[in-house]
Design a protein around this motif. Structure first.
Motif, PDB file in Angstrom:
ATOM      1  N   GLU A  75       1.593   1.628  -5.400  1.00 49.99           N
ATOM      2  CA  GLU A  75       0.737   0.735  -6.173  1.00 49.99           C
ATOM      3  C   GLU A  75      -0.630   1.316  -6.493  1.00 49.99           C
ATOM      4  OE1 GLU A  75       0.548  -2.752  -3.774  1.00 49.99           O
ATOM      5  OE2 GLU A  75       2.686  -3.169  -3.974  1.00 49.99           O
ATOM      6  N   HIS A  76      -0.971   2.394  -5.805  1.00 52.89           N
ATOM      7  CA  HIS A  76      -2.279   3.006  -6.047  1.00 52.89           C
ATOM      8  C   HIS A  76      -2.150   4.526  -6.056  1.00 52.89           C
ATOM      9  CE1 HIS A  76      -4.378  -0.826  -5.394  1.00 52.89           C
ATOM     10  NE2 HIS A  76      -3.458  -1.045  -4.484  1.00 52.89           N
ATOM     11  N   PRO A  77      -2.994   5.194  -6.798  1.00 54.78           N
ATOM     12  CA  PRO A  77      -2.889   6.652  -6.892  1.00 54.78           C
ATOM     13  C   PRO A  77      -3.533   7.365  -5.713  1.00 54.78           C
ATOM     14  CG  PRO A  77      -4.614   5.855  -8.357  1.00 54.78           C
ATOM     15  CD  PRO A  77      -4.022   4.651  -7.698  1.00 54.78           C
ATOM     16  N   PHE A 114      -2.607  11.731  -4.728  1.00 54.55           N
ATOM     17  CA  PHE A 114      -3.280  12.922  -5.227  1.00 54.55           C
ATOM     18  C   PHE A 114      -4.236  13.513  -4.204  1.00 54.55           C
ATOM     19  CE2 PHE A 114      -1.997  10.171  -8.693  1.00 54.55           C
ATOM     20  CZ  PHE A 114      -1.136  11.022  -9.352  1.00 54.55           C
ATOM     21  N   PHE A 142       5.452   9.045 -15.236  1.00 52.84           N
ATOM     22  CA  PHE A 142       4.066   9.501 -15.187  1.00 52.84           C
ATOM     23  C   PHE A 142       3.539   9.849 -16.579  1.00 52.84           C
ATOM     24  CE2 PHE A 142       4.571   9.566 -10.661  1.00 52.84           C
ATOM     25  CZ  PHE A 142       3.307   9.275 -10.217  1.00 52.84           C
ATOM     26  N   MET A 162       2.373   6.645 -18.128  1.00 53.16           N
ATOM     27  CA  MET A 162       1.110   6.144 -17.590  1.00 53.16           C
ATOM     28  C   MET A 162      -0.077   6.728 -18.334  1.00 53.16           C
ATOM     29  SD  MET A 162       1.279   6.263 -13.494  1.00 53.16           S
ATOM     30  CE  MET A 162       2.784   5.892 -12.623  1.00 53.16           C
ATOM     31  N   PHE A 201      -5.117  14.710 -12.061  1.00 53.35           N
ATOM     32  CA  PHE A 201      -5.058  13.256 -12.223  1.00 53.35           C
ATOM     33  C   PHE A 201      -6.355  12.758 -12.854  1.00 53.35           C
ATOM     34  CE2 PHE A 201      -5.601   8.848 -10.733  1.00 53.35           C
ATOM     35  CZ  PHE A 201      -4.436   8.303 -11.266  1.00 53.35           C
ATOM     36  N   TYR A 216      -8.139   6.030 -14.910  1.00 52.14           N
ATOM     37  CA  TYR A 216      -7.513   5.043 -14.031  1.00 52.14           C
ATOM     38  C   TYR A 216      -8.506   3.952 -13.650  1.00 52.14           C
ATOM     39  CZ  TYR A 216      -5.838   2.804  -9.832  1.00 52.14           C
ATOM     40  OH  TYR A 216      -5.485   1.853  -8.912  1.00 52.14           O
ATOM     41  N   ARG A 251      -5.620  -2.538 -13.700  1.00 51.97           N
ATOM     42  CA  ARG A 251      -5.148  -3.802 -14.252  1.00 51.97           C
ATOM     43  C   ARG A 251      -4.833  -4.802 -13.152  1.00 51.97           C
ATOM     44  NH1 ARG A 251       0.286  -3.967 -14.380  1.00 51.97           N
ATOM     45  NH2 ARG A 251       1.375  -2.260 -13.374  1.00 51.97           N
ATOM     46  N   LYS A 258      -2.231 -11.368  -3.402  1.00 54.00           N
ATOM     47  CA  LYS A 258      -1.294 -10.251  -3.476  1.00 54.00           C
ATOM     48  C   LYS A 258      -0.028 -10.553  -2.684  1.00 54.00           C
ATOM     49  CE  LYS A 258      -1.156  -5.357  -2.377  1.00 54.00           C
ATOM     50  NZ  LYS A 258      -0.039  -5.190  -3.311  1.00 54.00           N
ATOM     51  N   GLY A 300       9.398   1.415  -6.583  1.00 57.87           N
ATOM     52  CA  GLY A 300       8.981   1.388  -7.977  1.00 57.87           C
ATOM     53  C   GLY A 300       7.518   1.721  -8.089  1.00 57.87           C
ATOM     54  N   ILE A 301       7.241   2.914  -8.578  1.00 57.47           N
ATOM     55  CA  ILE A 301       5.854   3.346  -8.692  1.00 57.47           C
ATOM     56  C   ILE A 301       5.200   2.597  -9.841  1.00 57.47           C
ATOM     57  CG2 ILE A 301       4.370   5.313  -9.168  1.00 57.47           C
ATOM     58  CD1 ILE A 301       6.874   7.011  -8.123  1.00 57.47           C
ATOM     59  N   ASP A 302       4.048   2.058  -9.616  1.00 60.66           N
ATOM     60  CA  ASP A 302       3.449   1.189 -10.623  1.00 60.66           C
ATOM     61  C   ASP A 302       1.983   0.965 -10.293  1.00 60.66           C
ATOM     62  OD1 ASP A 302       3.553  -0.201 -12.896  1.00 60.66           O
ATOM     63  OD2 ASP A 302       4.574  -1.949 -12.086  1.00 60.66           O
ATOM     64  N   PHE A 303       1.116   1.721 -10.988  1.00 63.69           N
ATOM     65  CA  PHE A 303      -0.305   1.454 -10.806  1.00 63.69           C
ATOM     66  C   PHE A 303      -1.122   1.703 -12.068  1.00 63.69           C
ATOM     67  CE2 PHE A 303      -0.991   6.001 -10.332  1.00 63.69           C
ATOM     68  CZ  PHE A 303       0.019   6.462  -9.512  1.00 63.69           C
TER      69      PHE A 303
END
Lengths: 247, 247
Positions: free
Chosen positions: A166-168, A171, A204, A207, A230, A235, A240, B162, B244-247
């Motif tokens: 859910e978060h990057p 990296f 990716f 995105m 990245f 981001y 969102r 959440k 499911g990658i989603d950010f």
DNA sequence: CCAAAAGTGTTCGGAATACACCCATGG
DNA sequence: CCATGGGTGTATTCCGAACACTTTTGG
């Protein structure tokens, strides 16, 4: 049950406390530690940084990196201090995960610990000292640890598995420039699953958060892949709010 | 920098610690509290249970329900104790959210607090005592609180927003039998959004986790809706691992 | 018969999945 | 020229979003 008059006169039911210091001092106190679960990635496996326990009774057992909180030290700072002391690294990703409070979790008496999860780039990192046999362990191979550290490690690993989707965060575990293959290996290592290469790349690409820096891998025994960075800036701008019930 | 010999002889670098009690006792100790953010739902709005602060310096300000941890009391138990003492309810949903450790967060000296989020059915619940003007407040109307309790409340509210999208917590806030309208109102109140009624119903129908108990709403001034129970048993059985990658 | 909310279906577009072929490099 | 993994495209399915009419009840 209190007399009815007390319940129906809320404004004057009890004198207010003025000596807050005396109040606080009248309660039991507990030593606090922070424990850092420091994850790294060597391109193949998810690793965690451990030391041999200092304690005779846990002789030979592996332990997380932790320390007691100092007077008036915020715990985020304490965790950061542990990290800096042991690895020499600053500017490292760090997040509080959970507090562990079982009264008997520490053999020296009650000690409360707050677990932190940290991610660091295993390459950019020279271990500053090797005190207590500090080194990297494959997360999947760890069976037994000192204290309740295995439980803490498992909790942080699960936290990371969820968080990385859910978060990057990931990296932080890679070099600044990385290939899509490295990125996919990272996700597969953390989640413990196989992912479809083409769909992963498409994901990716869609995105729009990877910057093609126009460089290629070097010294690989096959066709070299493109390298990316990245786009943290983009981001942050487009973060969102996601609404979608799903359980 | 330590002498090189120390670094290259890891096995014997330092004597092991045998007196763990002395070790623990050599570090500073901190008073610990738990603070419970107790949410309720009246059919319209998300509510939270607050009291007036006991402290002269926070006179008139609202405060979360909390208490100091007792000797050798696990914090989950302490939170549960607070809940039971103040509301008389047992069997209540409770989960640890986060620890707050700013050294100056309490005016009486350093006090560390662990925030818990609790969900309870506002109907099934008779407030046991009204000490300190204990009562329900609309979450959205709360502006200022004692200590850092507004920050804690906000953190727990976000956590709930959440969490409710990924786990079936919300049913703890509803009567055992509820209509789809009530369920939707709950989600809208917590998330602060409007949801499409048809899609919402379809969503829950598709999950197959609601049991139609063959009863209808009573005493409503319009067409009565069906009543449902949540199928916790089926949910527990089918809990799925989501990738499911989603950010 | 009117107000108010329950109950229901369809269409559309975007995303996830499954799957196969050509390409660039080193050896 | 071969082994290895990089890079790409397409068909299908599924899910979420948008949207409107009929039904039931109480007043």
């Amino acid at each position: 049950m209190k007399p009815k008059s007390v319940q129906t006169e809320p404004a004057a039911q009890r004198p207010l406390i003025t000596d807050v210091k005396a109040l606080v001092n009248s309660y039991p106190r507990v030593p606090i530690t922070v424990d850092c679960v420091i994850f790294g990635f060597d391109g193949e496996e998810l690793k965690v940084l451990l030391i041999r326990s200092d304690l005779e009774m846990y002789k030979g057992k592996w332990s997380l990196l932790g320390d007691f909180a100092e007077d008036n030290e915020e715990l985020d700072d304490a965790a950061y201090r542990v990290l800096k002391t042991r690895t020499g690294m600053t500017n490292v990703y760090l997040d509080q995960v959970r507090t562990f409070s079982k009264p008997n979790r520490h053999p020296g008496g009650r000690v409360l610990t707050v677990a932190y999860c940290s991610l660091l780039n295993i390459q950019h990192h020279e271990l500053k000292t090797l005190d207590n046999e500090l080194h990297w362990h494959s997360v999947n191979s760890i069976k037994e640890m000192a204290f309740d550290h295995k439980e803490i490690l498992d909790t942080c690993h699960q936290w990371l598995q969820k968080r990385i989707q859910e978060h990057p965060l990931g990296f932080n575990l890679l070099p600044e420039k990385f290939s899509l293959r490295e990125l996919q290996n990272l996700y597969e290592a953390i989640l413990g699953v196989q992912l479809d290469r083409r769909n992963f790349r498409k994901k990716f690409a869609a995105m729009g958060l990877l910057i093609d820096i126009g460089e290629m891998e070097q010294d690989v025994p096959h066709r070299p892949g493109k390298l990316y960075k990245f786009n943290f800036q983009k981001y942050e701008k487009n973060k969102r709010k996601w609404i979608g019930i799903d359980f």
